[in-house]
Design a protein around this motif. Structure first.
Motif, PDB file in Angstrom:
ATOM      1  N   ALA A 102      47.035  61.120  40.207  1.00 14.13           N
ATOM      2  CA  ALA A 102      47.958  62.255  40.313  1.00 14.13           C
ATOM      3  C   ALA A 102      47.227  63.584  40.438  1.00 14.13           C
ATOM      4  N   LEU A 103      46.155  63.777  39.672  1.00 11.84           N
ATOM      5  CA  LEU A 103      45.493  65.081  39.651  1.00 11.84           C
ATOM      6  C   LEU A 103      44.848  65.455  40.985  1.00 11.84           C
ATOM      7  N   PRO A 104      44.082  64.577  41.648  1.00  9.63           N
ATOM      8  CA  PRO A 104      43.519  64.974  42.960  1.00  9.63           C
ATOM      9  C   PRO A 104      44.586  65.253  44.013  1.00  9.63           C
ATOM     10  N   LEU A 105      45.683  64.478  44.008  1.00 11.00           N
ATOM     11  CA  LEU A 105      46.762  64.731  44.966  1.00 11.00           C
ATOM     12  C   LEU A 105      47.388  66.104  44.735  1.00 11.00           C
ATOM     13  N   TRP A 106      47.741  66.377  43.476  1.00 13.06           N
ATOM     14  CA  TRP A 106      48.367  67.667  43.162  1.00 13.06           C
ATOM     15  C   TRP A 106      47.420  68.823  43.456  1.00 13.06           C
ATOM     16  N   LEU A 107      46.144  68.674  43.110  1.00 11.25           N
ATOM     17  CA  LEU A 107      45.186  69.747  43.333  1.00 11.25           C
ATOM     18  C   LEU A 107      44.977  70.012  44.819  1.00 11.25           C
ATOM     19  N   SER A 108      44.935  68.960  45.621  1.00  2.72           N
ATOM     20  CA  SER A 108      44.782  69.152  47.068  1.00  2.72           C
ATOM     21  C   SER A 108      46.011  69.819  47.670  1.00  2.72           C
ATOM     22  N   PHE A 109      47.212  69.460  47.194  1.00  8.00           N
ATOM     23  CA  PHE A 109      48.432  70.097  47.693  1.00  8.00           C
ATOM     24  C   PHE A 109      48.449  71.579  47.345  1.00  8.00           C
TER      25      PHE A 109
END
Length: 219
Positions: A102-109
């Motif tokens: 979840a964290l890499p996806l949210w951070l990239s968005f």
């Protein structure tokens, strides 16, 4: 013998290495249907699921870039279903697994949105039609809701997987103590496994669909 109810989720170390985490890599062993000489019914079934997900995610993302979300759905689904098998480590019940997704996806968005479309991201903090007196509070609320998104994604998945496994563990431990009701316990366990299979599918879909919605908000 278990010293703690949550010890069933502890990764046991063999040869000094946490080999249980290697169960996550089993999902990569499922060969795509394009490499099969003669696709079977299971390939056609999986292909129909992927096509359905692609059509749904394409509407939300407003483009054809749905491969990452479909892959995320299949990866979480396979790990959730494998966790229901006996003597297989449930990786999706740990925050290390869910938060790392979840964290890499949210951070990239967030990085993409604030760098490429800053005005839209600022406008998203203020819903249309908000009274002027509530504007400072709405900015704080929207900011907090954006920050806690990776945590809610990770905790939702791990908590649902932990809850079902704990119920099955409790019923499994009480089985030998109620010999007269063993048939009822087995039936409850069977129904609980069916319920957990549905929860595994639903939670993988919820994780993927929420990630898709979060990505559509930054465009």
């Amino acid at each position: 013998m278990m010293t703690n109810l949550f010890s069933t989720f502890d990764p046991s170390a063999n040869f000094g290495l946490p080999l249980n985490w290697m169960s996550m890599l089993i999902s990569f062993m499922f060969i795509p249907s394009m490499y099969w000489l003669i696709p079977n019914r299971m390939n056609f079934f999986i292909q129909s699921i992927l096509i359905t997900l692609h059509k749904e995610f394409k509407i939300l993302t407003k483009n054809n870039n749905t491969l990452i979300f479909i892959s995320l759905f299949m990866f979480i689904l396979i790990n959730n279903l494998m966790g229901l098998m006996p003597y297989i480590f449930t990786a999706s019940s740990h925050l290390v697994f869910t938060l790392s997704l979840a964290l890499p996806l949210w951070l990239s968005f967030m990085l993409y949105g604030w760098i490429s479309n800053t005005y839209h991201m600022f406008a998203h903090l203020m819903p249309q039609g908000t009274p002027p007196i509530l504007m400072p509070f709405m900015v704080c609320i929207e900011t907090i809701s954006n920050i806690i998104r990776p945590g809610t994604l990770a905790i939702r998945l791990s908590a649902n997987m932990i809850a079902g496994h704990l119920l099955m563990t409790l019923l499994g431990n009480t089985g030998p103590m109620v010999d007269l009701l063993i048939f009822i316990v087995i039936m409850i366990q069977f129904m609980l496994i069916i319920l957990e299979s549905a929860v595994a599918m639903i939670q993988s879909y919820v994780f993927a669909i929420l990630s898709t919605l979060y990505s559509s908000e930054v465009k």
